[in-house]
Design a protein around this motif. Sequence first.
Motif, PDB file in Angstrom:
ATOM      1  N   GLU A   6     -17.557   1.710  -1.621  1.00 23.64           N
ATOM      2  CA  GLU A   6     -17.980   0.891  -0.487  1.00 23.64           C
ATOM      3  C   GLU A   6     -18.097  -0.571  -0.896  1.00 23.64           C
ATOM      4  N   LEU A   7     -17.646  -1.454   0.014  1.00 20.81           N
ATOM      5  CA  LEU A   7     -17.773  -2.897  -0.181  1.00 20.81           C
ATOM      6  C   LEU A   7     -18.517  -3.474   1.016  1.00 20.81           C
ATOM      7  N   ASP A   8     -19.257  -4.543   0.792  1.00 20.06           N
ATOM      8  CA  ASP A   8     -20.026  -5.199   1.857  1.00 20.06           C
ATOM      9  C   ASP A   8     -19.316  -6.473   2.281  1.00 20.06           C
ATOM     10  N   GLY A   9     -18.916  -6.523   3.550  1.00 18.68           N
ATOM     11  CA  GLY A   9     -18.167  -7.676   4.045  1.00 18.68           C
ATOM     12  C   GLY A   9     -18.911  -8.985   3.955  1.00 18.68           C
ATOM     13  N   GLY A  10     -20.243  -8.953   4.098  1.00 17.12           N
ATOM     14  CA  GLY A  10     -21.017 -10.181   4.099  1.00 17.12           C
ATOM     15  C   GLY A  10     -21.224 -10.795   2.738  1.00 17.12           C
ATOM     16  N   THR A  11     -21.066  -9.995   1.663  1.00 18.55           N
ATOM     17  CA  THR A  11     -21.273 -10.507   0.307  1.00 18.55           C
ATOM     18  C   THR A  11     -20.007 -10.389  -0.538  1.00 18.55           C
ATOM     19  N   TYR A  12     -18.901 -10.092   0.110  1.00 15.38           N
ATOM     20  CA  TYR A  12     -17.651  -9.831  -0.601  1.00 15.38           C
ATOM     21  C   TYR A  12     -17.198 -11.048  -1.408  1.00 15.38           C
ATOM     22  N   ALA A  13     -16.689 -10.754  -2.616  1.00 13.35           N
ATOM     23  CA  ALA A  13     -16.125 -11.802  -3.477  1.00 13.35           C
ATOM     24  C   ALA A  13     -14.653 -11.511  -3.730  1.00 13.35           C
TER      25      ALA A  13
ATOM     26  N   LEU B  62     -11.494  -6.000  -3.382  1.00 11.94           N
ATOM     27  CA  LEU B  62     -10.691  -4.991  -2.707  1.00 11.94           C
ATOM     28  C   LEU B  62      -9.575  -4.488  -3.622  1.00 11.94           C
ATOM     29  N   ALA B  63      -8.928  -5.392  -4.292  1.00 14.31           N
ATOM     30  CA  ALA B  63      -7.837  -5.002  -5.190  1.00 14.31           C
ATOM     31  C   ALA B  63      -8.337  -4.067  -6.287  1.00 14.31           C
ATOM     32  N   VAL B  64      -9.510  -4.363  -6.814  1.00 10.19           N
ATOM     33  CA  VAL B  64     -10.077  -3.517  -7.866  1.00 10.19           C
ATOM     34  C   VAL B  64     -10.433  -2.138  -7.312  1.00 10.19           C
ATOM     35  N   ALA B  65     -11.120  -2.111  -6.161  1.00  9.27           N
ATOM     36  CA  ALA B  65     -11.562  -0.839  -5.593  1.00  9.27           C
ATOM     37  C   ALA B  65     -10.389   0.034  -5.160  1.00  9.27           C
ATOM     38  N   ALA B  66      -9.315  -0.597  -4.688  1.00 10.56           N
ATOM     39  CA  ALA B  66      -8.173   0.156  -4.169  1.00 10.56           C
ATOM     40  C   ALA B  66      -7.160   0.522  -5.249  1.00 10.56           C
ATOM     41  N   SER B  67      -7.350   0.044  -6.457  1.00 10.00           N
ATOM     42  CA  SER B  67      -6.409   0.352  -7.533  1.00 10.00           C
ATOM     43  C   SER B  67      -6.547   1.810  -7.971  1.00 10.00           C
ATOM     44  N   PRO B  68      -5.464   2.453  -8.388  1.00 11.50           N
ATOM     45  CA  PRO B  68      -5.539   3.837  -8.866  1.00 11.50           C
ATOM     46  C   PRO B  68      -6.522   3.956 -10.030  1.00 11.50           C
ATOM     47  N   SER B  69      -7.290   5.043 -10.036  1.00 11.47           N
ATOM     48  CA  SER B  69      -8.266   5.233 -11.105  1.00 11.47           C
ATOM     49  C   SER B  69      -7.565   5.646 -12.393  1.00 11.47           C
ATOM     50  N   LEU B  70      -8.325   5.655 -13.459  1.00  5.95           N
ATOM     51  CA  LEU B  70      -7.775   5.990 -14.775  1.00  5.95           C
ATOM     52  C   LEU B  70      -7.175   7.388 -14.786  1.00  5.95           C
ATOM     53  N   PHE B  71      -7.821   8.308 -14.046  1.00  4.52           N
ATOM     54  CA  PHE B  71      -7.366   9.700 -14.042  1.00  4.52           C
ATOM     55  C   PHE B  71      -6.549  10.038 -12.797  1.00  4.52           C
ATOM     56  N   GLY B  72      -6.236   9.023 -11.999  1.00  5.29           N
ATOM     57  CA  GLY B  72      -5.344   9.227 -10.874  1.00  5.29           C
ATOM     58  C   GLY B  72      -5.948   9.840  -9.634  1.00  5.29           C
ATOM     59  N   GLU B  73      -7.294   9.928  -9.542  1.00  9.25           N
ATOM     60  CA  GLU B  73      -7.886  10.489  -8.337  1.00  9.25           C
ATOM     61  C   GLU B  73      -7.664   9.549  -7.148  1.00  9.25           C
ATOM     62  N   PRO B  74      -7.352  10.084  -5.979  1.00  8.80           N
ATOM     63  CA  PRO B  74      -7.221   9.235  -4.789  1.00  8.80           C
ATOM     64  C   PRO B  74      -8.582   8.711  -4.376  1.00  8.80           C
ATOM     65  N   SER B  75      -8.596   7.655  -3.570  1.00 12.03           N
ATOM     66  CA  SER B  75      -9.884   7.086  -3.171  1.00 12.03           C
ATOM     67  C   SER B  75      -9.844   6.611  -1.727  1.00 12.03           C
ATOM     68  N   VAL B  76     -11.040   6.557  -1.136  1.00 13.42           N
ATOM     69  CA  VAL B  76     -11.261   5.941   0.170  1.00 13.42           C
ATOM     70  C   VAL B  76     -12.156   4.743  -0.072  1.00 13.42           C
ATOM     71  N   VAL B  77     -11.695   3.570   0.328  1.00 13.87           N
ATOM     72  CA  VAL B  77     -12.486   2.349   0.181  1.00 13.87           C
ATOM     73  C   VAL B  77     -12.976   1.935   1.566  1.00 13.87           C
ATOM     74  N   VAL B  78     -14.291   1.896   1.745  1.00 14.46           N
ATOM     75  CA  VAL B  78     -14.886   1.551   3.040  1.00 14.46           C
ATOM     76  C   VAL B  78     -15.450   0.135   2.944  1.00 14.46           C
TER      77      VAL B  78
ATOM     78  N   VAL C 165      -6.864   5.037   0.827  1.00 18.27           N
ATOM     79  CA  VAL C 165      -7.219   4.817   2.233  1.00 18.27           C
ATOM     80  C   VAL C 165      -8.272   3.715   2.282  1.00 18.27           C
ATOM     81  N   VAL C 166      -7.959   2.603   2.927  1.00 14.41           N
ATOM     82  CA  VAL C 166      -8.907   1.500   3.080  1.00 14.41           C
ATOM     83  C   VAL C 166      -9.374   1.485   4.539  1.00 14.41           C
ATOM     84  N   VAL C 167     -10.673   1.584   4.744  1.00 15.65           N
ATOM     85  CA  VAL C 167     -11.255   1.605   6.085  1.00 15.65           C
ATOM     86  C   VAL C 167     -12.086   0.341   6.270  1.00 15.65           C
ATOM     87  N   VAL C 168     -11.683  -0.513   7.198  1.00 15.40           N
ATOM     88  CA  VAL C 168     -12.409  -1.743   7.495  1.00 15.40           C
ATOM     89  C   VAL C 168     -13.262  -1.487   8.733  1.00 15.40           C
ATOM     90  N   VAL C 169     -14.573  -1.668   8.600  1.00 10.82           N
ATOM     91  CA  VAL C 169     -15.510  -1.399   9.694  1.00 10.82           C
ATOM     92  C   VAL C 169     -15.986  -2.735  10.258  1.00 10.82           C
TER      93      VAL C 169
END
Length: 342
Positions: free
Chosen positions: A66-73, A77-93, A120-124
Motif C-alpha cells: 500500500e502507498l499513500d497518495g498524500g505523502t507519496y515520494a 510506485l516503481a519500487v512497489a510494482a517491481s517483481p520481488s526477489l522470489f517472483g511472487e506477484p503483487s497488488v499495489v494499492v 496489479v496497481v489499484v489507484v483509489v
Amino acid sequence: MPSAPASRQSRPPRKGRSAANSRPWDDPTLAPVLLVRGPEGLLAERAVDGVVRLARERDATTEKAELDGGTYAAGQLAVAASPSLFGEPSVVVVRGAEAATEDLVADVVAYVASPDPETVVVVVHGGGQRGKRMLDAIVASGAPVLECEPVTKDADKVQFVTAEFRTARRRADAAAVRALVDALGTDLRELASACSQLVADTTGTISETVVDRYYGGRVEATGFKVADAAVAGDPGGAVALLRHALATGADPVPIVAALALRLRTLARVAAIRGGAATARQLGLQDWQVRNAQRDLSRWTPEGLATAIGAVAQADADVKGGGRDPVFAVERAVLTIARSRRG
C-alpha cells in the motif's frame, strides 16, 4: 464488527458514467492498472478487497503493498510494482489519490504507459479534480474503472440493507429494514456494520422489534420519525421527537430534508391518484404508495400546499437564511401537523 464481503448481490444502484471501461464496484476484475473512483469509502474498500481476492485466487502467493497518495515520494510506485526477489506477484494499492502529490501524478502517468503485466496497481481516488491528469491517463489507457458513487436515495439504502442481509443468508422483514435505514441511513458504513452486528448477534428472521432493541433510541430520534408524526397530525408527538433528536446531536438540515421527502412522496402519490403519472414513472416502491395513500385520506390539496411551503421556508432558514435553525424546523413541524385535516 466486520462488514459483509463484497458481492454483486449487495450492490446499490450506481449513477451512469460515460467511460466505456466503467464497472460497478462489486464487479472487480484483474488488470495491470485499475482505478477505484468515487467518494463512498465503504464501497471503495470493498472494491479493493475484491481485486485482491481475485489476485490471490489466481495465485495464493500474491503480496499486497500500500502507498499513500498524500505523502507519496518519487519512485515509490516503481519500487512497489517491481517483481520481488522470489517472483511472487503483487497488488499495489495507492490510497488517497484525491490528495495526490505531483510526484504521484507523474509516476502514475509514466507507469500507465508501460505497466508491468505481472503486477496489479489499484489507484483509489475519492473524487475531486486533484490529480486529473493522472485520472485521465488511466481512463484513456482503457484500464477498468470501479465506480463507488454515494448511496443517497432512501430507496437505494433500503435495497442496500436488504442485499446485505441476503448476502449473509439471513431474512429480515420489510419493517426491520425500514427501521434500520431510518436509524442509521446517513452513513452507509454504519448501516453495513449494523447489518453485520444483527446477523452475528441474533437468530431467525430479523424483525422491527429486534432492530428497535438494538437501535431503538436512534430510530426514535431520526428526521423520518419526526416527519411521520407531523404528517400524521400529531404536533405534540412530532415536537417531542424533534427535541429529542436535536438533544442527541441531530442536525436541523437533514431533519428538514426528511420532512421534505415525506411531503414530496405525498404529492407524488396524489399525482398517481389523479392519473397524472404511475408509481413506476415516479420511482416509488409499493410500500411507499400504500403508506402515502393512507395518509392522503386526511389531507387536502390546500393543506399539503401549506405544509410544503412551510418546509421550503424552513429549508432556507436552516441553511443560513434565518437566525435560529431550531426554531425554524420546529415551526415547520407544527405547521405540517396542523395542516392535516382532523
